[in-house]
Design a protein around this motif. Sequence first.
Motif, PDB file in Angstrom:
ATOM      1  N   ASN A 242      42.815  40.338  49.207  1.00  0.00           N
ATOM      2  CA  ASN A 242      42.898  38.915  48.862  1.00  0.00           C
ATOM      3  C   ASN A 242      42.794  38.047  50.114  1.00  0.00           C
ATOM      4  O   ASN A 242      43.414  36.986  50.206  1.00  0.00           O
ATOM      5  CB  ASN A 242      44.220  38.652  48.132  1.00  0.00           C
ATOM      6  CG  ASN A 242      44.186  37.378  47.310  1.00  0.00           C
ATOM      7  OD1 ASN A 242      43.166  37.026  46.726  1.00  0.00           O
ATOM      8  ND2 ASN A 242      45.309  36.680  47.257  1.00  0.00           N
ATOM      9  N   ASN A 248      46.398  32.720  44.696  1.00  0.00           N
ATOM     10  CA  ASN A 248      46.055  32.953  43.288  1.00  0.00           C
ATOM     11  C   ASN A 248      47.066  33.815  42.532  1.00  0.00           C
ATOM     12  O   ASN A 248      46.917  34.003  41.322  1.00  0.00           O
ATOM     13  CB  ASN A 248      44.667  33.584  43.133  1.00  0.00           C
ATOM     14  CG  ASN A 248      43.554  32.664  43.580  1.00  0.00           C
ATOM     15  OD1 ASN A 248      43.651  31.451  43.400  1.00  0.00           O
ATOM     16  ND2 ASN A 248      42.514  33.214  44.176  1.00  0.00           N
ATOM     17  N   THR A 249      48.095  34.333  43.230  1.00  0.00           N
ATOM     18  CA  THR A 249      49.068  35.162  42.529  1.00  0.00           C
ATOM     19  C   THR A 249      49.771  34.366  41.431  1.00  0.00           C
ATOM     20  O   THR A 249      49.969  34.858  40.314  1.00  0.00           O
ATOM     21  CB  THR A 249      50.109  35.728  43.511  1.00  0.00           C
ATOM     22  OG1 THR A 249      49.428  36.426  44.559  1.00  0.00           O
ATOM     23  CG2 THR A 249      51.044  36.694  42.804  1.00  0.00           C
ATOM     24  N   TYR A 267      40.740  37.137  39.730  1.00  0.00           N
ATOM     25  CA  TYR A 267      41.459  36.795  40.960  1.00  0.00           C
ATOM     26  C   TYR A 267      41.425  37.878  42.031  1.00  0.00           C
ATOM     27  O   TYR A 267      42.101  37.760  43.052  1.00  0.00           O
ATOM     28  CB  TYR A 267      42.916  36.452  40.637  1.00  0.00           C
ATOM     29  CG  TYR A 267      43.045  35.286  39.683  1.00  0.00           C
ATOM     30  CD1 TYR A 267      42.648  34.012  40.063  1.00  0.00           C
ATOM     31  CD2 TYR A 267      43.557  35.468  38.403  1.00  0.00           C
ATOM     32  CE1 TYR A 267      42.765  32.936  39.192  1.00  0.00           C
ATOM     33  CE2 TYR A 267      43.678  34.405  37.524  1.00  0.00           C
ATOM     34  CZ  TYR A 267      43.271  33.137  37.917  1.00  0.00           C
ATOM     35  OH  TYR A 267      43.378  32.086  37.062  1.00  0.00           O
ATOM     36  N   GLY A 269      42.085  40.570  44.585  1.00  0.00           N
ATOM     37  CA  GLY A 269      43.244  41.249  45.150  1.00  0.00           C
ATOM     38  C   GLY A 269      44.578  40.765  44.621  1.00  0.00           C
ATOM     39  O   GLY A 269      45.570  41.509  44.659  1.00  0.00           O
ATOM     40  N   ALA A 270      44.647  39.549  44.107  1.00  0.00           N
ATOM     41  CA  ALA A 270      45.903  39.042  43.553  1.00  0.00           C
ATOM     42  C   ALA A 270      46.376  39.899  42.385  1.00  0.00           C
ATOM     43  O   ALA A 270      47.575  39.962  42.110  1.00  0.00           O
ATOM     44  CB  ALA A 270      45.739  37.594  43.104  1.00  0.00           C
TER      45      ALA A 270
END
Length: 416
Positions: A242, A248-249, A267, A269-270
């Motif tokens: 990410n 974006n988590t 999204y 890697g989130a």
Amino acid sequence: MTKSLRLYYHLIFIFLLFILFGLIIDRPHNILKGLKEIIINSDILVTDYIALTYRGAAFVNSGLTSLSCVFLLVVLKVKPNGSTLMALFLMTGFSFFGKNILNIWPLIFGVWLHAKYQREPFLNYILIAILGTALSPIVSQIAFTGIFPSQISLFLGIISGIIIGFILPPLSAHCTKLHQGYNLYNIGLSAGLIGTLLMSIFRAFGIDFPKRLLWASGNNLEFLMFLITIFLLLIIIGFFKNNKSFKNTLKITKHSGRLITDYLILYGGAAYINMGILGLFSTLLVLLIGGDLNGPTIGGIFTIVGFGAFGKHLKNIIPILIGAILCGIFSVWDITSPQVILAILFSTTLAPIAGQYGFFYGVAAGFIHVCIVMNTAYLHGGLNLYNNGLAGGLVAIILIPIINSIRKDSSKHAIY
């Protein structure tokens, strides 16, 4: 290393850690002996492989089944997305109580035959094939438990698995329409219906299976350290994928989670970060309510983790969990009993109800889910590992039209 394989390198590393951990906590001789026991024994619900045999064998079995499915995805050149992550982590979790390196293949082959019959690429059915191994205990139950003469039992077990795999795809597609995407364990509903049909036929001819509960305890500290390592690793992988951030988590929590919501596609890697957070949260939850870290609860934890890429997040599972815990507290069942602990973990199949309709309806769904799931295992005799998928499907089928009739303006308040 091929391009397809490079996309799976982090998953291969994680599943190798399961094998390594198994080799650390047990001797190779015990592991080989334990794998044999896992393969030739009944594994209907609830059969904790850690209680059945050596602890190391359970972890090695989980690692091997998961790696074999990664290999299958690589061969078919399936690009990783949220649904493939979900399917792989479900395989990981349920390989601690019900799936093994042998009994999954007849069902997968049956789905492959269905694809050939429809003249479609197996690629289109691969997720159904992996998830359809929810019914893999049927193979072991028929092949190794003496229901039929030993000369034909293995053959009948394999054939049964192939036939079930063949009929699973059309039924799965139909079941999605029934619950409208609010039951994340869709295959569990279709597998439950097939298991109920098969069990009804068995009982008509005087064949029934005794209730089973193998439940290990006393391993919390060792397993906690291992699980924390895996979930922190997922967060670290997500952080680097990410762009070295947690960006974006929180956006993930803006989604209801209703099928199909792919966080990895949306999204990147989130999604891994979300998976790791859910893993840490659900592990601590098991310990806080007085549960054991063992095969079935690890299976429940990794199911939540897998769907962290495909529908679940803290905001939509917490109301469901609160409702399920309240049922455990106020009902006739003991909240620390194995059945209730599993019902609490797997109740999060209904997370989209909380995500779509809000906290109150999520609590209600979780409460009702526990009530229903405590009665559904009898229908299929423990043959369907995704028993909570069957119960969750029934809850969604009942609740969604009622909620929509009460909240005629629900679409104005939906979270997308």
